[in-house]
Design an enzyme around this catalytic site. Structure first.
Site, PDB file in Angstrom:
ATOM      1  N   SER A 124      11.043  10.587   7.186  1.00  0.00           N
ATOM      2  CA  SER A 124       9.934  11.531   7.251  1.00  0.00           C
ATOM      3  C   SER A 124      10.460  12.887   7.689  1.00  0.00           C
ATOM      4  O   SER A 124      11.393  12.967   8.506  1.00  0.00           O
ATOM      5  CB  SER A 124       8.873  11.055   8.240  1.00  0.00           C
ATOM      6  OG  SER A 124       7.948  12.093   8.532  1.00  0.00           O
ATOM      7  N   SER A 151       0.832  -1.201   0.000  1.00  0.00           N
ATOM      8  CA  SER A 151       0.000   0.000   0.000  1.00  0.00           C
ATOM      9  C   SER A 151       0.867   1.252   0.000  1.00  0.00           C
ATOM     10  O   SER A 151       2.083   1.183   0.226  1.00  0.00           O
ATOM     11  CB  SER A 151      -0.924   0.029   1.230  1.00  0.00           C
ATOM     12  OG  SER A 151      -0.166   0.133   2.419  1.00  0.00           O
ATOM     13  N   THR A 190      -1.729   9.160   2.817  1.00  0.00           N
ATOM     14  CA  THR A 190      -1.762   7.713   3.018  1.00  0.00           C
ATOM     15  C   THR A 190      -2.640   7.403   4.228  1.00  0.00           C
ATOM     16  O   THR A 190      -2.867   8.265   5.082  1.00  0.00           O
ATOM     17  CB  THR A 190      -0.351   7.153   3.283  1.00  0.00           C
ATOM     18  OG1 THR A 190       0.147   7.711   4.517  1.00  0.00           O
ATOM     19  CG2 THR A 190       0.606   7.499   2.152  1.00  0.00           C
ATOM     20  N   ILE A 194       3.169   4.426  -0.403  1.00  0.00           N
ATOM     21  CA  ILE A 194       4.429   4.699  -1.100  1.00  0.00           C
ATOM     22  C   ILE A 194       5.102   3.401  -1.532  1.00  0.00           C
ATOM     23  O   ILE A 194       5.663   3.309  -2.635  1.00  0.00           O
ATOM     24  CB  ILE A 194       5.364   5.522  -0.190  1.00  0.00           C
ATOM     25  CG1 ILE A 194       4.774   6.921   0.040  1.00  0.00           C
ATOM     26  CG2 ILE A 194       6.762   5.637  -0.804  1.00  0.00           C
ATOM     27  CD1 ILE A 194       5.479   7.712   1.121  1.00  0.00           C
ATOM     28  N   TYR A 241       7.522   8.237  16.560  1.00  0.00           N
ATOM     29  CA  TYR A 241       7.777   7.899  15.157  1.00  0.00           C
ATOM     30  C   TYR A 241       8.811   8.848  14.549  1.00  0.00           C
ATOM     31  O   TYR A 241       9.736   8.422  13.844  1.00  0.00           O
ATOM     32  CB  TYR A 241       6.458   7.981  14.388  1.00  0.00           C
ATOM     33  CG  TYR A 241       6.544   7.740  12.900  1.00  0.00           C
ATOM     34  CD1 TYR A 241       6.634   6.451  12.378  1.00  0.00           C
ATOM     35  CD2 TYR A 241       6.507   8.807  11.997  1.00  0.00           C
ATOM     36  CE1 TYR A 241       6.696   6.230  11.013  1.00  0.00           C
ATOM     37  CE2 TYR A 241       6.569   8.592  10.628  1.00  0.00           C
ATOM     38  CZ  TYR A 241       6.656   7.304  10.146  1.00  0.00           C
ATOM     39  OH  TYR A 241       6.719   7.078   8.791  1.00  0.00           O
ATOM     40  N   LYS A 262      12.517   8.101  12.914  1.00  0.00           N
ATOM     41  CA  LYS A 262      12.948   8.547  11.590  1.00  0.00           C
ATOM     42  C   LYS A 262      14.280   9.290  11.669  1.00  0.00           C
ATOM     43  O   LYS A 262      15.091   9.224  10.735  1.00  0.00           O
ATOM     44  CB  LYS A 262      11.855   9.405  10.954  1.00  0.00           C
ATOM     45  CG  LYS A 262      10.588   8.610  10.631  1.00  0.00           C
ATOM     46  CD  LYS A 262      10.897   7.474   9.665  1.00  0.00           C
ATOM     47  CE  LYS A 262       9.762   6.527   9.443  1.00  0.00           C
ATOM     48  NZ  LYS A 262      10.067   5.472   8.464  1.00  0.00           N
TER      49      LYS A 262
END
Length: 323
Positions: A170, A44, A229, A46, A196, A200
Protein backbone atom coordinates in the site's frame (compact mmCIF):
# COMPACT_ATOMS: atom_id res chain seq x y z
CA UNK A 1 -7.86 13.56 11.24
CA UNK A 2 -4.03 13.40 11.13
CA UNK A 3 -4.22 10.00 9.42
CA UNK A 4 -6.59 11.40 6.79
CA UNK A 5 -4.23 14.31 6.10
CA UNK A 6 -1.28 11.92 5.73
CA UNK A 7 -3.16 9.74 3.29
CA UNK A 8 -4.26 12.78 1.31
CA UNK A 9 -0.58 13.74 1.10
CA UNK A 10 0.32 10.26 -0.14
CA UNK A 11 -2.51 10.48 -2.67
CA UNK A 12 -0.97 13.68 -4.09
CA UNK A 13 2.54 12.15 -4.06
CA UNK A 14 1.53 8.99 -5.92
CA UNK A 15 -1.17 10.34 -8.23
CA UNK A 16 1.26 11.31 -10.97
CA UNK A 17 1.34 7.69 -12.15
CA UNK A 18 -2.36 7.02 -11.76
CA UNK A 19 -2.82 7.01 -15.54
CA UNK A 20 -2.68 3.90 -17.72
CA UNK A 21 -1.58 5.56 -20.96
CA UNK A 22 1.70 3.61 -21.10
CA UNK A 23 0.15 0.17 -20.70
CA UNK A 24 0.95 -2.42 -23.36
CA UNK A 25 -2.29 -4.39 -23.58
CA UNK A 26 -0.70 -7.37 -25.32
CA UNK A 27 1.28 -7.99 -22.12
CA UNK A 28 -1.89 -9.55 -20.70
CA UNK A 29 -2.95 -11.34 -23.88
CA UNK A 30 -1.49 -14.64 -22.75
CA UNK A 31 -2.77 -18.08 -21.85
CA UNK A 32 -2.12 -19.28 -18.31
CA UNK A 33 -3.29 -22.84 -19.00
CA UNK A 34 -1.11 -25.24 -17.03
CA UNK A 35 0.12 -22.60 -14.56
CA UNK A 36 -0.93 -22.69 -10.92
CA UNK A 37 -1.69 -19.63 -8.81
CA UNK A 38 -2.43 -19.08 -5.13
CA UNK A 39 -4.18 -15.87 -4.09
CA UNK A 40 -4.90 -14.94 -0.49
CA UNK A 41 -7.99 -12.86 0.26
CA UNK A 42 -9.41 -13.92 -3.08
CA UNK A 43 -13.11 -13.65 -2.29
CA UNK A 44 -13.44 -9.86 -2.52
CA UNK A 45 -11.84 -6.64 -3.72
CA UNK A 46 -8.45 -6.77 -5.43
CA UNK A 47 -7.99 -10.47 -4.66
CA UNK A 48 -11.23 -11.48 -6.33
CA UNK A 49 -10.53 -9.28 -9.35
CA UNK A 50 -7.06 -10.86 -9.65
CA UNK A 51 -8.51 -14.37 -9.40
CA UNK A 52 -11.10 -13.57 -12.07
CA UNK A 53 -8.50 -12.17 -14.48
CA UNK A 54 -6.26 -15.23 -14.11
CA UNK A 55 -9.18 -17.66 -14.33
CA UNK A 56 -10.28 -16.06 -17.61
CA UNK A 57 -6.81 -16.78 -19.00
CA UNK A 58 -7.01 -20.46 -18.09
CA UNK A 59 -4.88 -20.53 -14.95
CA UNK A 60 -5.54 -22.90 -12.07
CA UNK A 61 -6.44 -20.74 -9.06
CA UNK A 62 -6.23 -21.65 -5.39
CA UNK A 63 -8.29 -19.14 -3.41
CA UNK A 64 -7.14 -18.84 0.18
CA UNK A 65 -9.91 -17.18 2.18
CA UNK A 66 -11.08 -16.81 5.76
CA UNK A 67 -14.86 -16.92 5.23
CA UNK A 68 -16.13 -20.15 3.68
CA UNK A 69 -19.52 -18.86 2.52
CA UNK A 70 -18.07 -15.76 0.85
CA UNK A 71 -15.28 -17.81 -0.70
CA UNK A 72 -17.67 -20.40 -2.19
CA UNK A 73 -19.91 -17.62 -3.53
CA UNK A 74 -16.94 -15.89 -5.15
CA UNK A 75 -15.70 -19.20 -6.60
CA UNK A 76 -19.11 -19.87 -8.15
CA UNK A 77 -19.13 -16.43 -9.76
CA UNK A 78 -15.58 -16.84 -11.08
CA UNK A 79 -16.33 -20.29 -12.54
CA UNK A 80 -19.54 -19.03 -14.14
CA UNK A 81 -17.99 -15.91 -15.70
CA UNK A 82 -14.68 -17.45 -16.74
CA UNK A 83 -15.86 -20.93 -17.71
CA UNK A 84 -12.82 -22.22 -15.81
CA UNK A 85 -13.57 -24.98 -13.30
CA UNK A 86 -9.99 -25.25 -12.04
CA UNK A 87 -10.75 -22.93 -9.13
CA UNK A 88 -10.23 -24.28 -5.61
CA UNK A 89 -11.12 -22.86 -2.20
CA UNK A 90 -8.99 -23.23 0.92
CA UNK A 91 -10.22 -21.85 4.24
CA UNK A 92 -7.48 -20.28 6.34
CA UNK A 93 -7.19 -17.39 8.79
CA UNK A 94 -3.77 -15.87 8.18
CA UNK A 95 -3.68 -14.47 11.71
CA UNK A 96 -3.44 -18.03 13.08
CA UNK A 97 0.24 -18.47 12.33
CA UNK A 98 0.67 -22.12 13.26
CA UNK A 99 -2.28 -23.03 11.04
CA UNK A 100 -0.67 -21.05 8.22
CA UNK A 101 2.44 -23.21 8.51
CA UNK A 102 0.38 -26.39 8.66
CA UNK A 103 -1.55 -25.29 5.57
CA UNK A 104 1.67 -24.64 3.63
CA UNK A 105 3.05 -28.05 4.62
CA UNK A 106 -0.19 -29.82 3.62
CA UNK A 107 -0.35 -27.93 0.31
CA UNK A 108 3.19 -29.04 -0.58
CA UNK A 109 2.28 -32.65 0.11
CA UNK A 110 -0.90 -32.57 -1.97
CA UNK A 111 0.11 -30.48 -4.99
CA UNK A 112 3.06 -30.90 -7.32
CA UNK A 113 3.36 -27.31 -8.56
CA UNK A 114 2.81 -23.69 -7.60
CA UNK A 115 3.99 -21.16 -10.15
CA UNK A 116 2.74 -17.94 -8.57
CA UNK A 117 1.90 -16.88 -5.01
CA UNK A 118 0.00 -13.60 -4.61
CA UNK A 119 -0.03 -12.31 -1.03
CA UNK A 120 -3.09 -10.08 -1.20
CA UNK A 121 -5.01 -10.52 2.06
CA UNK A 122 -4.69 -7.68 4.56
CA UNK A 123 -6.06 -6.71 7.93
CA UNK A 124 -6.65 -3.26 9.49
CA UNK A 125 -7.72 -3.25 13.14
CA UNK A 126 -9.52 -0.32 14.75
CA UNK A 127 -8.06 -1.24 18.13
CA UNK A 128 -5.32 -3.52 19.36
CA UNK A 129 -6.32 -7.15 19.84
CA UNK A 130 -4.39 -10.39 20.16
CA UNK A 131 -5.04 -13.85 18.81
CA UNK A 132 -4.96 -17.14 20.70
CA UNK A 133 -1.18 -17.28 20.23
CA UNK A 134 -0.75 -13.90 21.94
CA UNK A 135 0.18 -12.10 18.72
CA UNK A 136 -1.34 -8.75 17.77
CA UNK A 137 -3.88 -9.71 15.10
CA UNK A 138 -2.98 -7.34 12.28
CA UNK A 139 0.73 -8.08 12.74
CA UNK A 140 -0.06 -11.79 12.69
CA UNK A 141 -2.06 -11.46 9.45
CA UNK A 142 -0.07 -8.86 7.53
CA UNK A 143 3.47 -9.81 8.49
CA UNK A 144 3.71 -13.19 10.20
CA UNK A 145 1.10 -14.85 7.99
CA UNK A 146 2.74 -13.52 4.83
CA UNK A 147 6.20 -14.50 6.02
CA UNK A 148 5.23 -18.03 7.08
CA UNK A 149 3.12 -18.77 4.01
CA UNK A 150 5.79 -17.50 1.63
CA UNK A 151 8.68 -19.23 3.38
CA UNK A 152 6.66 -22.42 3.66
CA UNK A 153 5.82 -22.49 -0.05
CA UNK A 154 9.25 -21.47 -1.38
CA UNK A 155 10.40 -25.12 -1.79
CA UNK A 156 7.36 -25.85 -4.00
CA UNK A 157 7.78 -22.60 -5.93
CA UNK A 158 11.44 -23.41 -6.56
CA UNK A 159 10.47 -26.77 -8.09
CA UNK A 160 7.92 -25.10 -10.40
CA UNK A 161 8.48 -23.36 -13.74
CA UNK A 162 9.12 -19.61 -13.76
CA UNK A 163 8.04 -19.04 -10.13
CA UNK A 164 6.89 -15.65 -8.92
CA UNK A 165 5.76 -14.12 -5.63
CA UNK A 166 3.76 -10.89 -5.65
CA UNK A 167 2.79 -9.06 -2.48
CA UNK A 168 0.09 -6.38 -2.51
CA UNK A 169 1.37 -3.53 -0.37
CA UNK A 170 0.00 0.00 0.00
CA UNK A 171 1.13 3.55 -0.64
CA UNK A 172 0.52 4.11 3.05
CA UNK A 173 3.92 2.55 3.72
CA UNK A 174 5.55 5.63 2.15
CA UNK A 175 5.10 7.51 5.46
CA UNK A 176 6.62 4.69 7.51
CA UNK A 177 10.24 3.83 8.25
CA UNK A 178 10.93 0.20 9.06
CA UNK A 179 10.63 -0.65 12.74
CA UNK A 180 13.14 -3.04 14.25
CA UNK A 181 11.38 -3.23 17.63
CA UNK A 182 7.89 -2.89 19.11
CA UNK A 183 6.69 -4.98 16.18
CA UNK A 184 3.41 -5.83 17.88
CA UNK A 185 2.69 -2.21 18.88
CA UNK A 186 2.72 -2.99 22.58
CA UNK A 187 4.18 0.45 23.33
CA UNK A 188 2.48 3.74 22.47
CA UNK A 189 -0.91 4.66 21.05
CA UNK A 190 -2.49 2.17 18.69
CA UNK A 191 -3.48 3.78 15.37
CA UNK A 192 -4.71 0.89 13.23
CA UNK A 193 -4.18 2.65 9.91
CA UNK A 194 -0.60 3.61 10.73
CA UNK A 195 0.09 0.12 12.11
CA UNK A 196 -1.16 -1.27 8.80
CA UNK A 197 1.10 1.14 6.91
CA UNK A 198 4.07 -0.06 8.98
CA UNK A 199 3.21 -3.64 8.10
CA UNK A 200 3.16 -2.70 4.42
CA UNK A 201 6.66 -1.22 4.80
CA UNK A 202 7.74 -4.48 6.39
CA UNK A 203 6.36 -6.39 3.41
CA UNK A 204 8.52 -4.27 1.10
CA UNK A 205 11.63 -5.07 3.12
CA UNK A 206 10.78 -8.78 3.28
CA UNK A 207 10.36 -8.83 -0.50
CA UNK A 208 13.74 -7.15 -1.02
CA UNK A 209 15.44 -9.62 1.31
CA UNK A 210 13.76 -12.69 -0.21
CA UNK A 211 14.90 -11.58 -3.65
CA UNK A 212 18.50 -11.63 -2.42
CA UNK A 213 18.32 -15.12 -0.95
CA UNK A 214 16.13 -16.88 -3.54
CA UNK A 215 17.45 -15.79 -6.91
CA UNK A 216 15.46 -18.34 -8.92
CA UNK A 217 12.11 -16.86 -7.82
CA UNK A 218 10.93 -13.49 -9.13
CA UNK A 219 9.72 -11.43 -6.17
CA UNK A 220 7.81 -8.17 -6.44
CA UNK A 221 5.69 -5.89 -4.26
CA UNK A 222 3.18 -3.35 -5.52
CA UNK A 223 0.94 -0.41 -4.68
CA UNK A 224 -2.46 -0.96 -6.34
CA UNK A 225 -3.37 2.70 -6.28
CA UNK A 226 -6.23 3.94 -4.14
CA UNK A 227 -9.01 1.44 -4.55
CA UNK A 228 -12.64 1.58 -3.47
CA UNK A 229 -12.86 -1.50 -1.28
CA UNK A 230 -14.81 -2.26 1.90
CA UNK A 231 -11.52 -2.29 3.83
CA UNK A 232 -10.73 1.31 2.85
CA UNK A 233 -14.28 2.47 3.55
CA UNK A 234 -14.32 0.85 6.99
CA UNK A 235 -10.78 1.68 8.11
CA UNK A 236 -10.49 5.20 6.68
CA UNK A 237 -14.03 6.61 6.41
CA UNK A 238 -12.93 10.27 6.20
CA UNK A 239 -10.39 9.54 3.46
CA UNK A 240 -12.90 7.35 1.63
CA UNK A 241 -15.59 10.02 1.82
CA UNK A 242 -13.32 12.78 0.52
CA UNK A 243 -11.75 10.73 -2.30
CA UNK A 244 -14.47 8.22 -3.22
CA UNK A 245 -15.17 9.77 -6.62
CA UNK A 246 -11.51 9.33 -7.57
CA UNK A 247 -10.89 5.85 -6.20
CA UNK A 248 -10.16 2.97 -8.54
CA UNK A 249 -12.31 -0.07 -9.08
CA UNK A 250 -10.98 -3.40 -7.76
CA UNK A 251 -10.25 -4.40 -11.36
CA UNK A 252 -8.11 -1.31 -11.89
CA UNK A 253 -6.38 -1.93 -8.57
CA UNK A 254 -5.66 -5.53 -9.52
CA UNK A 255 -4.13 -4.68 -12.90
CA UNK A 256 -0.50 -4.43 -11.80
CA UNK A 257 -0.74 -7.57 -9.66
CA UNK A 258 -2.11 -9.46 -12.67
CA UNK A 259 0.61 -7.98 -14.90
CA UNK A 260 3.31 -9.02 -12.42
CA UNK A 261 1.81 -12.51 -12.17
CA UNK A 262 1.40 -13.37 -15.85
CA UNK A 263 3.31 -11.09 -18.23
CA UNK A 264 6.69 -11.86 -19.74
CA UNK A 265 7.57 -8.17 -19.45
CA UNK A 266 7.29 -8.23 -15.65
CA UNK A 267 9.76 -11.11 -15.36
CA UNK A 268 12.44 -9.00 -17.05
CA UNK A 269 12.38 -6.44 -14.22
CA UNK A 270 14.75 -6.81 -11.26
CA UNK A 271 13.47 -9.14 -8.55
CA UNK A 272 12.59 -7.46 -5.27
CA UNK A 273 11.33 -4.25 -6.87
CA UNK A 274 8.36 -2.07 -5.94
CA UNK A 275 5.75 -1.38 -8.64
CA UNK A 276 2.86 0.92 -9.36
CA UNK A 277 0.90 0.99 -12.62
CA UNK A 278 3.17 -1.64 -14.24
CA UNK A 279 6.25 0.49 -13.56
CA UNK A 280 9.12 0.10 -11.14
CA UNK A 281 8.95 3.03 -8.74
CA UNK A 282 10.86 4.07 -5.64
CA UNK A 283 9.69 2.64 -2.33
CA UNK A 284 10.40 6.03 -0.76
CA UNK A 285 9.15 9.55 -1.37
CA UNK A 286 11.76 12.11 -2.52
CA UNK A 287 13.99 13.28 0.34
CA UNK A 288 12.10 10.93 2.67
CA UNK A 289 13.34 9.87 6.11
CA UNK A 290 11.98 6.35 5.59
CA UNK A 291 15.18 4.70 4.34
CA UNK A 292 16.67 2.04 6.61
CA UNK A 293 20.18 0.65 6.74
CA UNK A 294 21.21 -2.88 5.82
CA UNK A 295 21.87 -3.48 9.52
CA UNK A 296 18.34 -2.37 10.43
CA UNK A 297 16.85 -4.56 7.71
CA UNK A 298 18.85 -7.57 8.87
CA UNK A 299 17.85 -6.94 12.47
CA UNK A 300 14.23 -6.89 11.37
CA UNK A 301 14.55 -10.15 9.41
CA UNK A 302 16.32 -11.81 12.34
CA UNK A 303 13.08 -11.55 14.33
CA UNK A 304 11.70 -14.33 12.12
CA UNK A 305 14.39 -16.94 12.70
CA UNK A 306 13.51 -18.19 16.18
CA UNK A 307 12.87 -21.96 16.09
CA UNK A 308 9.41 -23.21 17.01
CA UNK A 309 9.09 -26.98 17.43
CA UNK A 310 6.00 -28.49 15.82
CA UNK A 311 6.43 -32.13 16.74
CA UNK A 312 8.62 -33.45 13.94
CA UNK A 313 10.65 -30.41 12.95
CA UNK A 314 11.73 -26.94 13.96
CA UNK A 315 9.90 -24.17 12.15
CA UNK A 316 11.50 -20.75 11.95
CA UNK A 317 8.50 -18.53 12.06
CA UNK A 318 7.93 -16.62 15.29
CA UNK A 319 9.36 -13.23 16.19
CA UNK A 320 11.68 -12.66 19.07
CA UNK A 321 9.75 -10.79 21.74
CA UNK A 322 10.76 -7.15 21.93
CA UNK A 323 10.28 -4.79 24.81
Amino acid sequence: MLTTKLYNLIWISTSSSQGHHHFVEKDLEVSMAGRVFMITGANSGIGRATAMAIAKRGGTVHMVCRNKDKAEEARADIVKESGNKEIYVHILDLSETRKVWEFAEAFKRKYKALNVLINNAGCIMSERDVNAEGLEKSFASNVMGVYILTRGLIPLLEKSAEPRVITVSSGGMLVQKLRTGNLQTEIGRYDGTMVYAQHKRQQVVMTEQWAKTHSNIHFSVMHPGWVDTPAVANAMPDFHQSMKDSLRTPEQGADTAVWLAISEAAATKPSGSFFQDRRMVSAHLPLAWTHSSQLEQQKFMNHYHTPVHTGTSAVYCEPVQQS
